[in-house]
Design a protein around this motif. Structure first.
Motif: not given
Length: 302
Positions: A149-151, A176-177, A212-215, A253-255
């Motif tokens: 949430k909120g990432r 957010q995307l 970004a926190h997740l890519v 960040a994670l991939f």
């Protein structure tokens, strides 16, 4: 009332949160050798009009570990492939099995099947959505980094079924995307409009992944688009995810990649082995997330 899982919007945000928590519990139970067999005497019908590795294995193993059974039905094995109306197949199959999983092309097929089914229907991928993969992705993020949430999540590449499901996930999991894609390859316009405050399109992938926190990404040509491969490669060449691109993201960040991956195309040859990559956990979590989903649809919350 029979519950179905055709998109992430079929469950409430609270129910989805429960599924992730339950998936983590079921994973721990399996790894510590605890037997849990809520599907004893129950059968999952698995209809495949598109080929699969992870989806077939994860659902079959899920039913086996749960003490149940599964039946693999390809389009060559059923009357669906010979022109029997979807609604007739649904009426017959749902009198014999306890749940149905469908992997097909047209999303309308799973919607029609669900309308005429007595038992839960699970969308295991259509041309429009892939919600089971998103359960696994969200579980993987939670395990590694906690609440999403909120990432800031960044989708790099084609606005395909996975991208559409990420839009639904942004809504249901409250993040957010940012979609980084070339012109002409945007995700579903109606979905974008419905989630305008939560989803944006950026052309430059370097700008998109900043902070970004997740890519995450996917192949440039999905099943059925192989003839477009060369043309798509030309458009998507600047959108390859590399360790250098990941360096622009947040340091935590994670991939992710739903696999199968085409190394040297949407990702560089070394990206899957990068320490920020969690693709193998993500792939395994298809099993645990789908176990939680099956248990929920047939037995409710535990």
């Amino acid at each position: 009332m029979t519950r179905h899982f055709l998109t992430l919007l079929d469950l409430t945000p609270e129910e989805l949160g429960y599924l992730l928590q339950r998936a983590v519990e079921l994973k721990t139970m399996q790894r510590t050798g605890q037997f849990h067999e809520p599907m004893r005497g129950k059968t999952l019908g698995m209809i495949f009009e598109k080929s699969s590795t992870r989806t077939r294995v994860s659902f079959e193993v899920a039913m086996t570990q749960f003490g149940g059974a599964s039946i693999f039905l390809s389009s060559r094995d059923t009357q669906l492939g010979r022109g029997e109306p979807v609604e007739d197949s649904a009426r017959v199959l749902s009198r014999m099995v306890d749940a149905v999983m469908i992997r097909t092309f047209d999303h309308g097929t799973v919607e029609t099947f669900a309308q005429h089914s007595r038992v839960p229907v699970i969308n295991a991928l259509t041309d429009d959505f892939h919600p089971c993969q998103l359960l696994a992705d969200m579980q993987t993020y939670v395990e590694h980094r906690g609440e999403i949430k909120g990432r800031k999540v960044v989708w790099v590449g084609d606005g395909n079924n996975m991208c559409n499901s990420y839009i639904n996930a942004a809504r249901q999991f409250d993040f957010q995307l940012v979609v980084a894609c070339p012109e002409g390859f945007e995700p579903d316009a109606a979905l974008m409009a419905d989630n305008a405050g939560r989803v944006s399109v950026v052309r430059d992938p370097r700008e998109a992944v900043a902070g970004a926190h997740l890519v995450t990404t996917d192949v440039w040509a999905s099943m059925g688009q192989e003839q477009e491969q060369q043309e798509r490669a030309r458009h998507f060449a600047p959108y390859q995810v590399t360790p250098a691109l990941m360096d622009l993201a947040d340091e935590q960040a994670l991939f992710m990649h739903c696999l199968p991956a085409h190394r040297g195309e949407e990702i560089s040859h070394d990206m899957l082995d990068d320490p920020r990559s969690v693709v193998w956990d993500e792939a395994e979590n298809r099993l645990h997330a789908q176990k939680a989903l099956l248990e929920f649809l047939l037995h409710g919350q535990h």
